[in-house]
Design a protein around this motif. Sequence first.
Motif, mmCIF file in Angstrom:
data_model
loop_
_atom_site.group_PDB
_atom_site.id
_atom_site.type_symbol
_atom_site.label_atom_id
_atom_site.label_comp_id
_atom_site.label_asym_id
_atom_site.label_seq_id
_atom_site.Cartn_x
_atom_site.Cartn_y
_atom_site.Cartn_z
ATOM 1 N N ASP A 293 0.841 -1.198 0.000
ATOM 2 C CA ASP A 293 0.000 0.000 0.000
ATOM 3 C C ASP A 293 0.875 1.247 0.000
ATOM 4 O O ASP A 293 1.945 1.262 0.623
ATOM 5 C CB ASP A 293 -0.895 0.049 1.239
ATOM 6 C CG ASP A 293 -1.963 -1.017 1.258
ATOM 7 O OD1 ASP A 293 -2.253 -1.598 0.186
ATOM 8 O OD2 ASP A 293 -2.506 -1.285 2.347
ATOM 9 N N ILE A 294 0.387 2.284 -0.659
ATOM 10 C CA ILE A 294 1.064 3.574 -0.664
ATOM 11 C C ILE A 294 0.158 4.582 0.010
ATOM 12 O O ILE A 294 -1.008 4.733 -0.364
ATOM 13 C CB ILE A 294 1.400 4.030 -2.089
ATOM 14 C CG1 ILE A 294 2.350 3.021 -2.724
ATOM 15 C CG2 ILE A 294 1.996 5.435 -2.083
ATOM 16 C CD1 ILE A 294 2.555 3.222 -4.193
ATOM 17 N N ILE A 295 0.691 5.250 1.012
ATOM 18 C CA ILE A 295 -0.064 6.243 1.762
ATOM 19 C C ILE A 295 0.443 7.618 1.349
ATOM 20 O O ILE A 295 1.628 7.913 1.494
ATOM 21 C CB ILE A 295 0.105 6.038 3.286
ATOM 22 C CG1 ILE A 295 -0.379 4.641 3.692
ATOM 23 C CG2 ILE A 295 -0.662 7.098 4.049
ATOM 24 C CD1 ILE A 295 0.688 3.609 3.774
ATOM 25 N N HIS A 296 -0.466 8.442 0.834
ATOM 26 C CA HIS A 296 -0.110 9.802 0.426
ATOM 27 C C HIS A 296 -0.168 10.751 1.615
ATOM 28 O O HIS A 296 -1.001 10.591 2.510
ATOM 29 C CB HIS A 296 -1.075 10.319 -0.636
ATOM 30 C CG HIS A 296 -0.869 9.729 -1.977
ATOM 31 N ND1 HIS A 296 -1.667 10.037 -3.052
ATOM 32 C CD2 HIS A 296 0.048 8.854 -2.462
ATOM 33 C CE1 HIS A 296 -1.257 9.375 -4.118
ATOM 34 N NE2 HIS A 296 -0.220 8.643 -3.774
ATOM 35 N N GLY A 297 0.696 11.740 1.572
ATOM 36 C CA GLY A 297 0.664 12.835 2.534
ATOM 37 C C GLY A 297 1.019 14.121 1.822
ATOM 38 O O GLY A 297 1.765 14.119 0.840
ATOM 39 N N CYS A 298 0.463 15.223 2.281
ATOM 40 C CA CYS A 298 0.783 16.537 1.710
ATOM 41 C C CYS A 298 0.828 17.543 2.850
ATOM 42 O O CYS A 298 0.324 17.273 3.940
ATOM 43 C CB CYS A 298 -0.261 16.939 0.670
ATOM 44 S SG CYS A 298 -1.934 17.038 1.332
ATOM 45 N N ASN A 299 1.452 18.674 2.595
ATOM 46 C CA ASN A 299 1.475 19.689 3.636
ATOM 47 C C ASN A 299 0.125 20.398 3.676
ATOM 48 O O ASN A 299 -0.542 20.588 2.661
ATOM 49 C CB ASN A 299 2.646 20.660 3.472
ATOM 50 C CG ASN A 299 2.735 21.349 2.136
ATOM 51 O OD1 ASN A 299 2.392 20.791 1.097
ATOM 52 N ND2 ASN A 299 3.217 22.578 2.132
ATOM 53 N N ILE A 300 -0.271 20.736 4.906
ATOM 54 C CA ILE A 300 -1.549 21.386 5.152
ATOM 55 C C ILE A 300 -1.266 22.583 6.048
ATOM 56 O O ILE A 300 -0.857 22.420 7.204
ATOM 57 C CB ILE A 300 -2.541 20.415 5.817
ATOM 58 C CG1 ILE A 300 -2.753 19.198 4.907
ATOM 59 C CG2 ILE A 300 -3.860 21.120 6.134
ATOM 60 C CD1 ILE A 300 -3.497 18.052 5.548
ATOM 61 N N TYR B 211 0.184 29.243 11.373
ATOM 62 C CA TYR B 211 1.484 28.691 10.990
ATOM 63 C C TYR B 211 1.951 27.543 11.881
ATOM 64 O O TYR B 211 2.371 26.515 11.391
ATOM 65 C CB TYR B 211 2.576 29.769 10.874
ATOM 66 C CG TYR B 211 2.342 30.693 9.715
ATOM 67 C CD1 TYR B 211 2.611 30.287 8.413
ATOM 68 C CD2 TYR B 211 1.817 31.963 9.914
ATOM 69 C CE1 TYR B 211 2.364 31.123 7.336
ATOM 70 C CE2 TYR B 211 1.572 32.799 8.841
ATOM 71 C CZ TYR B 211 1.843 32.387 7.558
ATOM 72 O OH TYR B 211 1.596 33.200 6.501
ATOM 73 N N GLY B 212 1.893 27.691 13.193
ATOM 74 C CA GLY B 212 2.324 26.629 14.096
ATOM 75 C C GLY B 212 1.479 25.365 13.973
ATOM 76 O O GLY B 212 1.934 24.275 14.298
ATOM 77 N N ALA B 213 0.261 25.511 13.490
ATOM 78 C CA ALA B 213 -0.629 24.357 13.329
ATOM 79 C C ALA B 213 -0.468 23.694 11.960
ATOM 80 O O ALA B 213 -1.171 22.743 11.637
ATOM 81 C CB ALA B 213 -2.084 24.791 13.524
ATOM 82 N N THR B 214 0.466 24.180 11.175
ATOM 83 C CA THR B 214 0.745 23.600 9.861
ATOM 84 C C THR B 214 1.378 22.223 10.029
ATOM 85 O O THR B 214 2.147 21.991 10.964
ATOM 86 C CB THR B 214 1.682 24.535 9.067
ATOM 87 O OG1 THR B 214 0.966 25.756 8.809
ATOM 88 C CG2 THR B 214 2.138 23.929 7.764
ATOM 89 N N ASN B 215 1.055 21.298 9.120
ATOM 90 C CA ASN B 215 1.648 19.961 9.158
ATOM 91 C C ASN B 215 2.330 19.663 7.831
ATOM 92 O O ASN B 215 1.783 19.954 6.770
ATOM 93 C CB ASN B 215 0.575 18.904 9.452
ATOM 94 C CG ASN B 215 1.172 17.638 10.011
ATOM 95 O OD1 ASN B 215 1.910 17.669 10.982
ATOM 96 N ND2 ASN B 215 0.853 16.522 9.391
ATOM 97 N N CYS B 216 3.515 19.090 7.911
ATOM 98 C CA CYS B 216 4.287 18.749 6.715
ATOM 99 C C CYS B 216 3.732 17.504 6.027
ATOM 100 O O CYS B 216 3.068 16.674 6.643
ATOM 101 C CB CYS B 216 5.742 18.482 7.104
ATOM 102 S SG CYS B 216 6.576 19.886 7.866
#
Length: 133
Positions: A36-43, A48-53
């Motif tokens: 399986d391939i799990i995608h992730g993107c920055n949000i 700003y501090g609540a941003t996730n890579c």
Amino acid sequence: MDERALINEALKAMDKAYVPYSHFKVGAALLHESGDIIHGCNIENASYGATNCGERTAMFRALAEGRQVRTFKAMAVVGDTEGPIAPCGICRQVMIELCGPDMPVILGNTAGVYITTTVKELLPGAFDSSSLT
């Protein structure tokens, strides 16, 4: 799965990024031992501090979906950078714990330039669970 195919998956993930402030998209593709391939993107978030890579989004998503720690075979990360993208320090620290030090990490850009390294090469001398004893 070969490196190029995993990079292509990371490019697909990059298109899903939510980046209204920086306009800097990052995509990650995490290969699980099942194939399986799990995608992730920055949000991003206005605070700003609540941003996730993207890298952490992929790893957290994988665990939230029931996959176990250190059952990942590789991760590819891409961004629109001059050379291969570099994960931030927080992502490197999370990779050590959730993926393990020997997992291959493919770092690339939208121009098709990429290098392959490992988590321990990205974070030598890492603080991990063995540091707590």
